[in-house]
Design a protein around this motif. Sequence first.
Motif, PDB file in Angstrom:
ATOM      1  N   GLU A 134       0.809  -1.218   0.000  1.00 10.97           N
ATOM      2  CA  GLU A 134       0.000   0.000   0.000  1.00 10.97           C
ATOM      3  C   GLU A 134       0.848   1.278   0.000  1.00 10.97           C
ATOM      4  OE1 GLU A 134       0.574  -1.316   4.277  1.00 10.97           O
ATOM      5  OE2 GLU A 134       0.120  -2.238   2.337  1.00 10.97           O
ATOM      6  N   THR A 135       2.164   1.150   0.019  1.00 10.03           N
ATOM      7  CA  THR A 135       3.047   2.320   0.066  1.00 10.03           C
ATOM      8  C   THR A 135       2.856   3.192  -1.171  1.00 10.03           C
ATOM      9  OG1 THR A 135       4.680   1.002   1.260  1.00 10.03           O
ATOM     10  CG2 THR A 135       5.438   3.085   0.322  1.00 10.03           C
ATOM     11  N   GLN A 136       2.632   4.507  -0.948  1.00  9.52           N
ATOM     12  CA  GLN A 136       2.329   5.413  -2.048  1.00  9.52           C
ATOM     13  C   GLN A 136       3.373   6.500  -2.262  1.00  9.52           C
ATOM     14  OE1 GLN A 136      -0.333   5.132  -4.200  1.00  9.52           O
ATOM     15  NE2 GLN A 136      -0.650   3.170  -3.167  1.00  9.52           N
ATOM     16  N   SER A 137       4.345   6.653  -1.342  1.00  8.34           N
ATOM     17  CA  SER A 137       5.320   7.736  -1.466  1.00  8.34           C
ATOM     18  C   SER A 137       6.683   7.278  -0.971  1.00  8.34           C
ATOM     19  CB  SER A 137       4.873   8.955  -0.662  1.00  8.34           C
ATOM     20  OG  SER A 137       4.948   8.680   0.729  1.00  8.34           O
ATOM     21  N   LEU A 138       7.727   8.002  -1.375  1.00 13.45           N
ATOM     22  CA  LEU A 138       9.072   7.698  -0.900  1.00 13.45           C
ATOM     23  C   LEU A 138       9.206   7.964   0.595  1.00 13.45           C
ATOM     24  CD1 LEU A 138      11.436   9.047  -3.729  1.00 13.45           C
ATOM     25  CD2 LEU A 138      10.457   6.766  -3.442  1.00 13.45           C
ATOM     26  N   ASP A 139       8.444   8.928   1.094  1.00 11.93           N
ATOM     27  CA  ASP A 139       8.483   9.211   2.535  1.00 11.93           C
ATOM     28  C   ASP A 139       7.965   7.999   3.321  1.00 11.93           C
ATOM     29  OD1 ASP A 139       8.882  11.505   4.571  1.00 11.93           O
ATOM     30  OD2 ASP A 139       6.920  10.681   5.100  1.00 11.93           O
ATOM     31  N   ALA A 181       8.021   4.944   2.237  1.00 15.69           N
ATOM     32  CA  ALA A 181       9.004   3.886   2.056  1.00 15.69           C
ATOM     33  C   ALA A 181      10.174   4.065   3.018  1.00 15.69           C
ATOM     34  CB  ALA A 181       9.508   3.886   0.612  1.00 15.69           C
ATOM     35  N   ALA A 182      10.643   5.308   3.175  1.00 18.65           N
ATOM     36  CA  ALA A 182      11.747   5.578   4.107  1.00 18.65           C
ATOM     37  C   ALA A 182      11.343   5.212   5.536  1.00 18.65           C
ATOM     38  CB  ALA A 182      12.152   7.046   4.014  1.00 18.65           C
ATOM     39  N   GLU A 183      10.108   5.504   5.897  1.00 19.73           N
ATOM     40  CA  GLU A 183       9.604   5.171   7.240  1.00 19.73           C
ATOM     41  C   GLU A 183       9.650   3.662   7.465  1.00 19.73           C
ATOM     42  OE1 GLU A 183       8.905   6.524  10.648  1.00 19.73           O
ATOM     43  OE2 GLU A 183       8.248   8.028   9.178  1.00 19.73           O
ATOM     44  N   LEU A 232      18.874  -0.761   5.507  1.00 19.67           N
ATOM     45  CA  LEU A 232      19.206   0.334   4.604  1.00 19.67           C
ATOM     46  C   LEU A 232      18.461   0.198   3.281  1.00 19.67           C
ATOM     47  CD1 LEU A 232      23.093   0.533   5.035  1.00 19.67           C
ATOM     48  CD2 LEU A 232      21.453   2.297   5.702  1.00 19.67           C
ATOM     49  N   PRO A 233      17.966   1.314   2.729  1.00 19.08           N
ATOM     50  CA  PRO A 233      17.411   1.255   1.367  1.00 19.08           C
ATOM     51  C   PRO A 233      18.512   0.849   0.390  1.00 19.08           C
ATOM     52  CG  PRO A 233      16.833   3.329   2.447  1.00 19.08           C
ATOM     53  CD  PRO A 233      17.860   2.658   3.311  1.00 19.08           C
ATOM     54  N   PRO A 234      18.191   0.063  -0.620  1.00 15.40           N
ATOM     55  CA  PRO A 234      19.227  -0.405  -1.560  1.00 15.40           C
ATOM     56  C   PRO A 234      19.747   0.725  -2.436  1.00 15.40           C
ATOM     57  CG  PRO A 234      17.041  -1.056  -2.322  1.00 15.40           C
ATOM     58  CD  PRO A 234      16.850  -0.452  -0.961  1.00 15.40           C
ATOM     59  N   LEU A 235      21.067   0.780  -2.584  1.00 16.67           N
ATOM     60  CA  LEU A 235      21.724   1.719  -3.489  1.00 16.67           C
ATOM     61  C   LEU A 235      22.471   0.915  -4.554  1.00 16.67           C
ATOM     62  CD1 LEU A 235      23.163   4.353  -0.975  1.00 16.67           C
ATOM     63  CD2 LEU A 235      21.303   4.686  -2.598  1.00 16.67           C
ATOM     64  N   TYR A 240      15.562   8.554   4.377  1.00 14.60           N
ATOM     65  CA  TYR A 240      15.879   7.569   5.417  1.00 14.60           C
ATOM     66  C   TYR A 240      16.866   8.167   6.424  1.00 14.60           C
ATOM     67  CZ  TYR A 240      18.254   3.484   7.440  1.00 14.60           C
ATOM     68  OH  TYR A 240      18.830   2.584   8.309  1.00 14.60           O
ATOM     69  N   GLN A 241      17.922   8.802   5.936  1.00 10.55           N
ATOM     70  CA  GLN A 241      18.919   9.395   6.820  1.00 10.55           C
ATOM     71  C   GLN A 241      18.318  10.498   7.687  1.00 10.55           C
ATOM     72  OE1 GLN A 241      21.836  10.369   3.699  1.00 10.55           O
ATOM     73  NE2 GLN A 241      23.287   8.970   4.699  1.00 10.55           N
ATOM     74  N   GLN A 242      17.436  11.312   7.101  1.00  9.78           N
ATOM     75  CA  GLN A 242      16.783  12.377   7.864  1.00  9.78           C
ATOM     76  C   GLN A 242      15.942  11.803   8.999  1.00  9.78           C
ATOM     77  OE1 GLN A 242      14.558  14.677   4.996  1.00  9.78           O
ATOM     78  NE2 GLN A 242      16.409  15.262   3.856  1.00  9.78           N
ATOM     79  N   LYS A 243      15.228  10.718   8.706  1.00  5.72           N
ATOM     80  CA  LYS A 243      14.372  10.116   9.732  1.00  5.72           C
ATOM     81  C   LYS A 243      15.215   9.487  10.845  1.00  5.72           C
ATOM     82  CE  LYS A 243      10.471   9.313   6.641  1.00  5.72           C
ATOM     83  NZ  LYS A 243       9.567  10.258   7.337  1.00  5.72           N
ATOM     84  N   ILE A 244      16.343   8.866  10.481  1.00  6.58           N
ATOM     85  CA  ILE A 244      17.246   8.304  11.487  1.00  6.58           C
ATOM     86  C   ILE A 244      17.800   9.429  12.371  1.00  6.58           C
ATOM     87  CG2 ILE A 244      19.499   7.218  11.826  1.00  6.58           C
ATOM     88  CD1 ILE A 244      17.423   5.184  11.137  1.00  6.58           C
ATOM     89  N   ALA A 245      18.220  10.536  11.726  1.00  9.74           N
ATOM     90  CA  ALA A 245      18.770  11.661  12.477  1.00  9.74           C
ATOM     91  C   ALA A 245      17.725  12.270  13.399  1.00  9.74           C
ATOM     92  CB  ALA A 245      19.302  12.724  11.515  1.00  9.74           C
ATOM     93  N   ASN A 246      16.492  12.422  12.918  1.00  6.83           N
ATOM     94  CA  ASN A 246      15.419  12.992  13.739  1.00  6.83           C
ATOM     95  C   ASN A 246      15.090  12.086  14.920  1.00  6.83           C
ATOM     96  OD1 ASN A 246      15.237  15.192  12.047  1.00  6.83           O
ATOM     97  ND2 ASN A 246      13.539  14.353  10.856  1.00  6.83           N
TER      98      ASN A 246
END
Length: 565
Positions: free
Chosen positions: A263-268, A270-272, A280-283, A547-553
């Motif tokens: 049901e994921t609709q946005s990158l935000d 997905a990062a959550e 880690l998200p795949p790079l 993802y990094q922003q959410k980890i930092a927050n």
Amino acid sequence: MSNFIEIAGITFNYPDLIHEERKTLDQIRLTIEMGEYIAILGANGSGKSTLAKMINALLLPDEGSVFISGLDTRQPENLAAVRRKIGMVFQSPEEQIFSSTIEEDVAFGLENFGWEYEKMHARVQEILTKMDLWEVRLRPSYLLSGGQTQRLALAGVLAIQPECIIFDEATSMLDPMGRRVVLQQMRQLNEQGKTILHITHSMDEALEAGRVVVLQKGSVVFDGNPRDLFSGEYELEAWNLTYPADRKLLRELKNALPNFPRETQSLDEAAEWFVSQNILPPLPDRKSRKSDETEIAVQQLRHVYLEGTPYQSRALLDVNLNISAGNSHGLIGVTGSGKSTLLQHLNGLLRPQEGSVVVGTYDLADRKLSRQELVQYVGLVMQNPEVQFFEEYVGDEIAYGPRTVEIKEPLAERVKWAMERVGLDFSAFKDRKVNTLSGGEKRKAALASIFALKPHVLLLDEPTAGLDPVAHGQIIQVFKQMQEQGTTMVVSSHNMQDIYTLCSEVTVLDRGRSIETGNTDDVLSNQARLDGMQLVPPSRLKLFQLYQQKIANATIHTEGEEAYE
């Protein structure tokens, strides 16, 4: 809204293709109402540009009819009125620029329609001011940057005040800043009541429209809301389409990760999820072929166009660049930053005025250097493929380079190999006239003509512009194969996804200077730098940054709670 454009069962084929089994357009039926904003999608060669030329009566149907406000385009007495109503910005805007100066070119259409001088002068000033070209109105039109050329083409169309404007891949050669400006102009014109028809290969741009029409092999296969098109109900690959960038990444994640929420609709979102799963998200797995051997060395390179004339323009001020053998290096920067000029120095089209350029064992400042020898070592695919065509037929064009040098295998085998690498069927395209190709097919032919020389160093200037999504993906895979074979590549592109996929290192150019060189992930993660160039990072990097922003927050929040306790 009222009925404006009616396309009634039109069929068309170009004279050189009359013996083809498939027609360029085959029984097209469409009704377009006044004030609509429509995106037209489809594979290269699906008939999009031909349909556009039918609507503004540059071409007439073999069968069926096109009516503009009730006027039949097949009636000669209606042509002037139709062309007042329908304006068109071409895929290559320089093709519709006729006059020697900017001011004269905008006045060209008005003169043809018999405008009085005072009224015409006022109209030209109004449009050029709106397009930010009034201050350079006396400049020769051939000295404009790509973005200025695009704005001039649009200015010439707007001057005649058409009721409908067709944009044929009008954003494909623009940097992100220029692209946003043109899309904003489309929206504003539509809000003013203009009918907008936008031919594009960008799925993200298609989302801007209120309606999407998809062509496949000259027929309409979809006509409806863009969100319905990307709902997942349709097999887009069968039409050589894909999904908008963020949505495409989400679909890839859903296919690759069994537990990823459907049901994921946005990158935000997905990062959550990645944060909640503590993974880690795949790079991409970058395979830098860094070696001790330097393939390309540029030092303090400077270049001035038309030096000593009133029109002189300094394109390169101070460029320094070192690229290792077998590596892939990206060049990024806004239009006019010097990327194309730099590439043309790397294959000897331009010689250093100041500074030095060395490629392999070749010193490009050496005036005795053999160009024939150099072109076998360094191949350049230019931004506008049409400018590098010499022959009438596709097969002859691709054979042109190998014919001038010594190759071991039969010429026909080399030509067939090069054509098949870029997705051009040898038997279907070898005898096609170059001028009958679509924009994307010309891009493929240009790539094949360089591949046929099997260069050691490959220079690519906007290599995927004008390609449909499937052809785009195929060409990227070809470039990856060449990387694996050790080809040194330099890629100039406004497409950050291409740079991210292909290049392990990136150099940023700004107003003729190389201002930063570094690892691709590091350079494209510098948000302040990207914002300054109005560049948007690719979707995978955006996801990782979120993802990094959410980890930092989360860390800050946890530390705050501990301090409170």
